[in-house]
Structures are given as C-alpha cells and as structure tokens.
Design a protein around this motif. Structure first.
Motif, PDB file in Angstrom:
ATOM      1  N   UNK B   9       0.819  -1.190   0.161  1.00 45.03           N
ATOM      2  CA  UNK B   9       0.057  -0.219   0.018  1.00 45.03           C
ATOM      3  C   UNK B   9       0.810   1.291  -0.087  1.00 45.03           C
ATOM      4  N   UNK B  10       0.427   2.228  -0.783  1.00 48.12           N
ATOM      5  CA  UNK B  10       1.045   3.649  -0.771  1.00 48.12           C
ATOM      6  C   UNK B  10      -0.083   4.733  -0.585  1.00 48.12           C
ATOM      7  N   UNK B  11      -0.069   5.558   0.273  1.00 48.10           N
ATOM      8  CA  UNK B  11      -0.984   6.557   0.363  1.00 48.10           C
ATOM      9  C   UNK B  11      -1.132   7.261  -0.622  1.00 48.10           C
ATOM     10  N   UNK B  12      -2.439   7.946  -0.879  1.00 44.89           N
ATOM     11  CA  UNK B  12      -2.461   8.764  -2.217  1.00 44.89           C
ATOM     12  C   UNK B  12      -1.726   9.883  -2.378  1.00 44.89           C
ATOM     13  N   UNK B  13      -1.135   9.772  -3.762  1.00 43.96           N
ATOM     14  CA  UNK B  13       0.195  10.794  -3.953  1.00 43.96           C
ATOM     15  C   UNK B  13       1.219  10.685  -3.071  1.00 43.96           C
ATOM     16  N   UNK B  14       1.390   9.528  -2.390  1.00 46.38           N
ATOM     17  CA  UNK B  14       2.413   9.239  -1.631  1.00 46.38           C
ATOM     18  C   UNK B  14       2.592  10.498  -0.374  1.00 46.38           C
ATOM     19  N   UNK B  15       1.499  10.720   0.041  1.00 47.36           N
ATOM     20  CA  UNK B  15       1.733  11.713   1.080  1.00 47.36           C
ATOM     21  C   UNK B  15       1.274  11.053   2.376  1.00 47.36           C
ATOM     22  N   UNK B  16       2.604  10.971   3.236  1.00 47.10           N
ATOM     23  CA  UNK B  16       2.662  10.075   4.432  1.00 47.10           C
ATOM     24  C   UNK B  16       2.584  11.041   5.770  1.00 47.10           C
ATOM     25  N   UNK B  17       2.185  10.491   6.986  1.00 46.22           N
ATOM     26  CA  UNK B  17       2.149  11.342   7.991  1.00 46.22           C
ATOM     27  C   UNK B  17       3.471  11.450   8.612  1.00 46.22           C
ATOM     28  N   UNK B  18       3.556  12.746   9.245  1.00 48.54           N
ATOM     29  CA  UNK B  18       4.768  13.183   9.898  1.00 48.54           C
ATOM     30  C   UNK B  18       4.852  12.506  10.943  1.00 48.54           C
ATOM     31  N   UNK B  19       6.181  12.166  11.535  1.00 51.79           N
ATOM     32  CA  UNK B  19       6.276  11.300  12.813  1.00 51.79           C
ATOM     33  C   UNK B  19       6.143  12.536  13.843  1.00 51.79           C
ATOM     34  N   UNK B  20       6.321  12.198  15.231  1.00 47.33           N
ATOM     35  CA  UNK B  20       6.096  12.949  16.151  1.00 47.33           C
ATOM     36  C   UNK B  20       7.318  13.006  16.917  1.00 47.33           C
ATOM     37  N   UNK B  21       7.657  11.848  17.731  1.00 48.61           N
ATOM     38  CA  UNK B  21       9.033  12.016  18.382  1.00 48.61           C
ATOM     39  C   UNK B  21       9.905  10.995  17.942  1.00 48.61           C
ATOM     40  N   UNK B  22       9.687  10.009  17.069  1.00 45.64           N
ATOM     41  CA  UNK B  22      10.627   9.019  16.431  1.00 45.64           C
ATOM     42  C   UNK B  22       9.820   8.438  15.228  1.00 45.64           C
ATOM     43  N   UNK B  23      10.658   7.708  14.248  1.00 46.13           N
ATOM     44  CA  UNK B  23      10.103   7.272  13.182  1.00 46.13           C
ATOM     45  C   UNK B  23      10.402   5.655  13.469  1.00 46.13           C
ATOM     46  N   UNK B  24       9.294   4.897  13.863  1.00 41.68           N
ATOM     47  CA  UNK B  24       9.475   3.515  14.192  1.00 41.68           C
ATOM     48  C   UNK B  24       9.431   2.586  12.962  1.00 41.68           C
ATOM     49  N   UNK B  25       9.260   3.276  11.695  1.00 42.93           N
ATOM     50  CA  UNK B  25       9.349   2.730  10.452  1.00 42.93           C
ATOM     51  C   UNK B  25      10.648   2.266   9.970  1.00 42.93           C
ATOM     52  N   UNK B  26      11.814   3.109  10.870  1.00 45.32           N
ATOM     53  CA  UNK B  26      13.093   2.753  10.456  1.00 45.32           C
ATOM     54  C   UNK B  26      14.034   2.719  11.679  1.00 45.32           C
ATOM     55  N   UNK B  27      13.709   1.376  12.445  1.00 47.22           N
ATOM     56  CA  UNK B  27      14.521   1.165  13.554  1.00 47.22           C
ATOM     57  C   UNK B  27      15.991   1.025  13.043  1.00 47.22           C
ATOM     58  N   UNK B  28      16.962   1.615  13.767  1.00 50.10           N
ATOM     59  CA  UNK B  28      18.187   1.527  13.419  1.00 50.10           C
ATOM     60  C   UNK B  28      19.280   0.921  14.378  1.00 50.10           C
ATOM     61  N   UNK B  29      18.532   0.546  15.716  1.00 49.27           N
ATOM     62  CA  UNK B  29      19.451   0.182  16.714  1.00 49.27           C
ATOM     63  C   UNK B  29      20.190  -1.230  16.384  1.00 49.27           C
ATOM     64  N   UNK B  30      19.388  -2.011  15.356  1.00 49.65           N
ATOM     65  CA  UNK B  30      20.016  -3.126  15.059  1.00 49.65           C
ATOM     66  C   UNK B  30      21.304  -3.239  13.977  1.00 49.65           C
ATOM     67  N   UNK B  31      21.660  -2.131  13.875  1.00 57.22           N
ATOM     68  CA  UNK B  31      23.066  -1.810  12.922  1.00 57.22           C
ATOM     69  C   UNK B  31      24.320  -1.759  13.607  1.00 57.22           C
ATOM     70  N   UNK B  32      24.193  -1.398  14.863  1.00 55.10           N
ATOM     71  CA  UNK B  32      25.448  -1.167  15.747  1.00 55.10           C
ATOM     72  C   UNK B  32      26.486  -2.372  15.930  1.00 55.10           C
ATOM     73  N   UNK B  33      27.687  -2.307  15.843  1.00 54.11           N
ATOM     74  CA  UNK B  33      28.615  -3.264  16.521  1.00 54.11           C
ATOM     75  C   UNK B  33      28.998  -2.880  17.806  1.00 54.11           C
ATOM     76  N   UNK B  34      29.124  -1.741  18.195  1.00 53.45           N
ATOM     77  CA  UNK B  34      29.591  -1.408  19.465  1.00 53.45           C
ATOM     78  C   UNK B  34      28.639  -0.336  20.002  1.00 53.45           C
ATOM     79  N   UNK B  35      28.399  -0.371  21.301  1.00 52.70           N
ATOM     80  CA  UNK B  35      27.400   0.624  21.919  1.00 52.70           C
ATOM     81  C   UNK B  35      28.099   1.269  22.851  1.00 52.70           C
ATOM     82  N   UNK B  36      27.821   2.589  22.826  1.00 58.91           N
ATOM     83  CA  UNK B  36      28.381   3.391  23.806  1.00 58.91           C
ATOM     84  C   UNK B  36      27.935   3.319  25.399  1.00 58.91           C
TER      85      UNK B  36
END
Lengths: 397, 108, 326
Positions: B9-36
C-alpha cells in the motif's frame, strides 16, 4: 452581467484565469503563449487580479514553482509552447503522481529543430501519458470554457490531477473570436475555492513523497490509472453544471457536426476544425454525405464515445497535427488511439490518417476537399489505399 | 476495482503522516557493532553527546540530571565517544550485552 | 500590494547547553552511521522550530531519510527534483504570501528551507537556486556540502576538492590525481551577483552553536538567504565514522573550510586559526586522498593559501594541462 468581447485565445485564457481567481502565476517568455502572461502581468500590476506573479527562470522552473504553490494550497497557473513544454518534462510525472492539481496553458508550437513559430500539437501530445488531463480548444471561447472546466475537474477530490489546456498557437492564441464573459458570481458558483487534501502547512505536518520500494511502484501508478477511470464521470458532471450555469450546450467529449446520415467523416481537434466545418458544409451542399467529429479531451481519451460516434461511418479521416515517428501507422498519434477505440466494434469504419497543418502550415478548404475525396474513393473501393497521407506532399492522387 | 496487498500500500499521492517523536518504520538500533557506555560519575553534562549525535539518540532524562541513550536507534557511530569532554563514554561490543541486538534479516 | 510581514524573531543561543531540546528531525532514518549531513539537518531543524517547511531535493538527505514511505521530519516536508529545490520553495513562498494576504491562512510566514546537497545547489540545481536568490523570495537555501554526489555512490560534484578519488574521478596511470579540477565556491556565487540577498554564511557541524545561530539569523532576515554547511561524509571521504566532527574541525584548522558571514556587503570571520595547520593533516585522515603524491598535496596547499589570503575572493586556480603534456 455577461458581456461579449472579441478576444484572442491568449486574452481569453487570461480572462478565465482572472475569473478563476488564480493565486500564483509563473511566467517565462516563449512564443506564442507569452501573450497570456503579458495580459496577466497587466492585470496583476493594476490590481485587477490579486496574485503573485513569479518570473520563472525557465519552463522547468515554471512548473516547479507552480508545483510548490499548489502544494502549499494556492490555485496556480503556468504555460508554455514548443520546446518549453518539453523542457519541463521532468516535472510532469511528479506533479501528476503527487496529485497536485494545477493548470498549464499550452499555446502549441512546433518543436525544434529548428526554430519554427507555427503551431503543431506535438509539443503537448508528447507529454500525454504522464497522468495530466489534456484537451484542445477550437476557438477563444472554448479556451475560456476549457480553463474553467479543467480547474473544476482537476481539483475535484475524485480526480486531483493537473491539466494541460491546449490551443493552437496563432490560429487560436492570436486570432480574435467572440467570447462571452460571464458574471463573476456565475464563475464562483461553478468553481469552488482550491482545497488540497494535504497542503504543506506547519499546523498539519505531512511528508510529501518519501521513497518507495520497487514493489510499491505499480501501486503508485495504479493511483493515476484509477483517477483516469474516475475522471470521465466528473467531466460529465462538470460540463452539465457549466451548461446549466452559463446557458450553454457543450457536449463533454465529442462534438458532432452534420453526422446524421454521413458516410464519411473527419475526426479532428483544435483550430483547423473551424475550416473543416466549412468544408463539410460546402461538400454537403454538393451532396456529399460527410460529417465531422471534434475531439475535446485527449486525456482521458473517450474510448467508448469515440467507438460509438465513429462506428456510424463507412470511412473516417483522422486529421493529425502531430507526429509519432516510427509509430505503428508511421504518421501521427490520433490514429493509434482511434483504431484502438474501434477494435472491438464489429462494423468498423475504414480509417486513415491525414497529416495536415504540421509546422503551423495553413490547412485550406481545398486540403479538406482532397481528404474527403480520398475517403469517398475508399468507401467505393472498400479499402483505403494508404494508412497515412501527408496532405499536400503525396506523389500520386 | 483493484486489490492492493497490504504490504504494498501507498497513500494517495505518496503523502505520508509526519512522525512526532521518533520514526518507528526505520529502527536502526540493530545496525551497531559497538554500543556507547556511560560512566555517570564522570559525566559533567557538557551536552556534546546530545548535540553531536546525528540520530538524536542521547537525551537528558526527565530530571535533567543524566544523559540517556536511545538504544532503539543508536547506530554505534561512536561520535559521542569521540566528542565526550570528560571521557565518560566508551564503546563496548554490542553482542556482549544481554539485550544486545543484531540485524539478522534484511530490513526490506 | 502589501507583502506578508515576518514577525518571527528566533533568538541566538550562547552555549552548547542552550541548544534547544526539542527534536524536529527525530531518530529513525536510514542515513549512514556518523552521517555529517544528518547531523546538520538535526541542528538546522532545532534552530528553525515548528513553523517550518522543508524542501528535500533528491540526494542523500532525501533518499536516506525517506526510505521507505517514512521520514524523520516532524514539520511539513516535500520531495523535489534535484533540479528545482529553489523553484519549488519559491512557489511555496509565493503561495503563502497570497494566502496570508487573502486571509486563507493565518499567522506568520513559515520558515521555508531548501535542504540541498552540493549538486542540487551549484550543479544541476544552480539555476533554480540563483533564481530564488534573485527573485527575493523570503526563504532560506541551505547547501549541505559533503563534497560529492554521495547518494548515487560517490561521484564528483563541483565542490569535490582537487585530488579526490570518486567513482567518476578515479586515480589511474593516465590521471594520477583523480580529480583535476578545483571546486566552485558556492557562497561566492551567491554573494557575487544577487542584489536581494542580504545574508550569506558558512557553517560546520564542528560548531553547532554557531550553526544554530546562523540558521536563526538567516531565517530572521526578510528576503532570500544562503547557508553553506560543511557536512563530512564518512562513506564518501573514507574515514572512521566516529571522526565526523573531528574531520569538520580539522577542515577549518587547515583552511580547507572557511567560516564567515557576509551581511550587507561586510564580511565577519569565525574560528580563524592563528596559525593554519598544513592541509596534509586533514587529507591524511581521508581515504579519498590516499593516492596523492607530494606534488598534488602541494597544489592543494597552494590553492588553500591563495584562498586564505583574500577570504572569499576568487582565487587563481591552476588549469589542468592537457594530459599529453604531463
């Protein structure tokens, strides 16, 4: 109070934009459409029209500026001719796919090479598959009508598509014709204010156009495909309203002239329709059973209506003022779509293409008589000799 | 009518809701090799880690007394460690942590 | 015809602890770990606040931020073509002017910010950027300069430094230095010939307070403004991603990046080192310069020296001779 004026197509377009209360205009000079912008500049300068008149740095920029303006929630207008239309090509899909209605007035001009100020439909026609509404006007009055109708249809939330409103350069854009200008209150009744579902507004944040995966691409495309399926009903509604409010009798997709018992017919759009009408009348006076079908909208193409209208005839001459090099018929664009429309019809007429008026050449009456002659012969022979005739340049006949 | 599979699914005209405090559709915590890792007693709230993180993963806690790492999104670039004014941050191998995350499958 | 009046006045900040806490560029974007452009975007968004509309011409700050079907912008944002960031911003500004005038919108004119890469600013986007500056639109054009077309896999752009290895300027036996051309100077292009522009500045992720203040100043100015922000790219420049801020600092310390403001004809400089470090210190940390010889490094040094002598004034650049003569 409705009043009658003698206006060129460009002036008529400017009047329509003014009555539509366009809010952002983006100009760039190129012959012959510039005259529209010169009229609008005057209106803005003397306070007749409250709009932002932005001097674009080129045609690509023009489309980009009005895209931004429309996305922010303003009714926007731009225009161009010839290579200006094709220079902006990158923007056409983003605008249509982004579902941001705005209007582009095209006063046709032959494409380079080389410079040629004359009218040819190829400029707009080469952009016809991007998801815009597209149609041609025969007279300045029709230019005025089409501007308002296209704003109304394009901005309807069932459609949400941008619009190419086309007129032949010089033949329509610069020759005056009678235009009845309605009352502003009538226009306000016909055309509601511009209201985009998701404008760019800090009070209601949205993201316009994030990247998609390839497997979502078809879904994006389907949105426009669906819109084109839904548009004809909106066009009919709008034109019904137009006729009611302005006291007119416009038929939405096709106009038929003297087709009642015609055996042969011209299928034509744009400026040369006027000459074709006269040719049809003269030929009728001489007993030829000929008629004319005029096309208003190239997109969405009225497939059903074309099939129904043309299946009445034994032979149809498609008058083309655009080119499709290497195309199936080795001629123009219209014949491809006409034949596609007629494919399912059990009793199909003979069809042939008449390339006429290319480069802005005049198409005099005798050319139409020549075309009619070929059609009559084809009916007698039961087949067409050729699928495309370059009128005035054929070796035989 | 068309049937659109939910995952395409793609919203009409590809207009998506803006995030508020984070963007959970792009979790990146599983990229890291080292944690600070923070040694709180060394931290003097210089704010470098908060300001220099490209992913806004360090924030002050509710009381405004300690910096807290957003482990859901931290990519482990280690800019924070490099810029910490008091060497209060060091890097530790992600999978050494009990809750260490690693990306096992392709994200798309 | 009255123009919409800007009543906004974003205050400057003094210290790093005064950096606003609210995030308008939130966690959850697909930029590389240690991405310089992402860092500057976060800071710009903080500086601008909620009454903002961002334009994202195609580039890393579009594709990496907006994959897939999601973005990290809490304020309105629209994708534009790489060609037309300035033009789309102009249209939005014009629309807001007329909508505010007609009462169809209320409040202040939003901050309208184009966030373009170096290509989208001075290469394919140059025409639109220049026209926005010329037409006096009340909007801010930001060039986040990571010195290459990085989103497409690191290709040379007009701001790529001399001697950089990119996939379109790979070093080889016939062309040993890789990139033979010297870069364009974006702020100078703007300053040189746009009478409506009253404020142009350079900034860097190395100095976030300075960056935030310059963004706010630019937004407070009524009319078009331009910011050139240095945003090191660990992937494109080939350095350890933990060193993004360090590299940005070193660029300033070696003169490869100059920090200044230009306002109404006057220059003001920031972070001018008393003594510049040799450019070699900066270049040796980056894989994109690893192939260079002493002669090439000397050429780079000469270019920087000349540029420093007359801040911001176009410098005499050696034109690469035809290859046969080398």
């Amino acid at each position: 109070m409705a009043r009658e004026m003698m206006l060129s197509g460009c002036a008529a377009a400017a009047q329509a934009a003014k009555m539509a209360q366009v809010e952002v205009i983006c100009s760039y000079p190129i012959r012959p459409y510039s005259a529209i912008m010169m009229e609008l500049a005057k209106m803005v300068a003397n306070g007749e029209l409250d709009a932002e008149f932005v001097h674009g740095e080129g045609e690509h920029a023009q489309l980009s500026v009005v895209l931004g303006a429309a996305a922010a929630g303003a009714r926007a207008l731009t225009g161009s001719s010839g290579v200006g239309v094709t220079y902006a090509f990158e923007t056409y899909s983003p605008i249509a796919g982004g579902r941001i209605p705005l209007q582009m007035m095209i006063a046709d001009r032959a494409l380079d090479p080389p410079g040629d100020f004359g009218s040819e439909h190829t400029d707009a026609m080469s952009c016809r598959d991007q998801g815009w509404l597209m149609g041609w006007a025969e007279t300045p009055q029709e230019v005025f009508d089409n501007c308002l109708i296209n704003y109304r249809v394009g901005e309807d939330h069932r459609v949400l598509l941008p619009q190419f409103v086309c007129q032949d350069g010089y033949f329509v854009s610069h020759i005056q014709g009678k235009v009845v200008l309605p009352d502003q209150s009538q226009v306000d009744e016909f055309l509601p204010p511009y209201a985009l579902p998701h404008p760019l507004d800090p009070k209601r944040p949205v993201s316009h156009g994030p990247q998609i995966r390839p497997d979502q691409g078809t879904v994006m495309d389907l949105q426009r495909a669906q819109a084109m399926l839904d548009t004809p009903a909106v066009i009919k509604e709008a034109i019904d309203d137009y006729n009611r409010i302005f006291g007119r009798k416009i038929s939405p997709f096709l106009e038929e002239y003297m087709t009642e018992d015609a055996e042969i017919a011209f299928f034509i759009m744009g400026a040369h329709t006027m000459t074709a009408r006269h040719a049809v009348k003269h030929l009728r006076d001489q007993g030829v059973k000929i008629g004319l079908v005029k096309l208003r909208f190239v997109r969405p193409w009225p497939t059903q209506e074309v099939a129904e209208a043309l299946s009445k005839f034994k032979a149809v001459g498609v008058v083309e003022t655009s080119t499709s090099y290497g195309g199936a018929m080795r001629g123009g664009n219209l014949l491809h779509e006409v034949r596609a429309s007629l494919y399912e019809v059990p009793q199909r007429p003979l069809t042939t293409s008449f390339m006429a008026g290319l480069g802005g050449e005049m198409v005099p009456l005798k050319d139409f008589y020549y075309m009619a002659d070929i059609l009559s012969k084809a009916v007698k022979d039961g087949k067409t000799k050729k699928t495309v005739y370059w009128v005035g340049f054929e070796a035989e006949d | 009518m068309f049937i659109i599979p939910k995952e395409k699914e793609v919203p009409l005209g590809c207009v998506t809701p803006a995030p508020v405090t984070e963007q959970p559709m792009m979790i990146t915590g599983n990229w890291r090799e080292y944690r600070p890792v923070l040694e709180p007693e060394k931290c003097d709230l210089c704010m470098n880690c908060i300001v220099f993180c490209p992913d806004a993963c360090f924030q002050l806690d509710e009381a405004g007394e300690m910096v807290v790492l957003n482990e859901k999104y931290c990519k482990g670039c280690n800019i924070c460690i490099n810029e910490c004014a008091t060497d209060a941050l060091s890097k530790a191998y992600e999978l050494d942590f009990e809750d260490g995350v690693v990306r096992l499958e392709k994200p798309f | 015809m009255t123009v919409a009046v800007r009543t906004q006045n974003l205050p400057p900040i003094k210290l790093i602890r005064n950096v606003p806490k609210e995030e308008y560029y939130v966690p959850g974007h697909r930029t590389c770990a240690g991405c310089g452009p992402a860092l500057q975007y976060k800071l710009v968004a903080k500086a601008a606040g909620p009454n903002t509309i961002f334009l994202g011409p195609t580039g890393c700050m579009y594709v990496a931020n907006a994959s897939y079907l999601c973005t990290p912008y809490t304020v309105p944002w629209m994708h534009t073509q790489i060609t037309n960031g300035g033009a789309v911003a102009s249209g939005i500004e014009a629309a807001y002017k007329v909508l505010l005038r007609k009462g169809k919108r209320t409040g202040e004119l939003p901050n309208i910010i184009v966030m373009a890469g170096d290509g989208g600013t001075v290469d394919i986007g140059l025409q639109a950027m220049s026209a926005m500056m010329y037409r006096a639109h009340d909007a801010l054009f930001i060039c986040y300069d990571n010195e290459a077309y990085t989103n497409t896999g690191i290709q040379t752009s007009p701001t790529t430094p001399y001697g950089a290895n990119t996939t379109f300027t790979p070093p080889g036996s016939a062309i040993p230095e890789g990139k033979t051309l010297f870069p364009k100077d974006p702020p100078q292009l703007v300053i040189g010939g746009h009478p409506a522009v009253k404020y142009v500045a350079t900034a860097s992720v190395a100095y976030p307070v300075d960056l935030i203040n310059k963004v706010r100043k630019a937004l407070n100015v009524q009319g078009p403004t331009f910011l050139h922000i240095h945003a090191p790219c660990p992937k494109g420049w080939k350095f350890d991603e933990a060193k993004t801020v360090e590299i940005a600092r070193l660029a300033i310390e070696t003169g490869m990046w100059n920090m200044y403001e230009w306002e109404n004809g006057e220059y003001r400089y920031q972070f001018k080192p008393k003594k510049y470090k040799p450019v070699r210190e900066y270049m040796k940390l980056q894989g994109r310069f690893a192939h260079l010889s002493e002669a090439h490094i000397a050429k780079q040094q000469a270019f920087v020296d000349a540029k420093l002598k007359a801040h911001g004034i176009p410098v005499e650049v050696p034109v690469p001779p035809p290859r046969a003569q080398q």
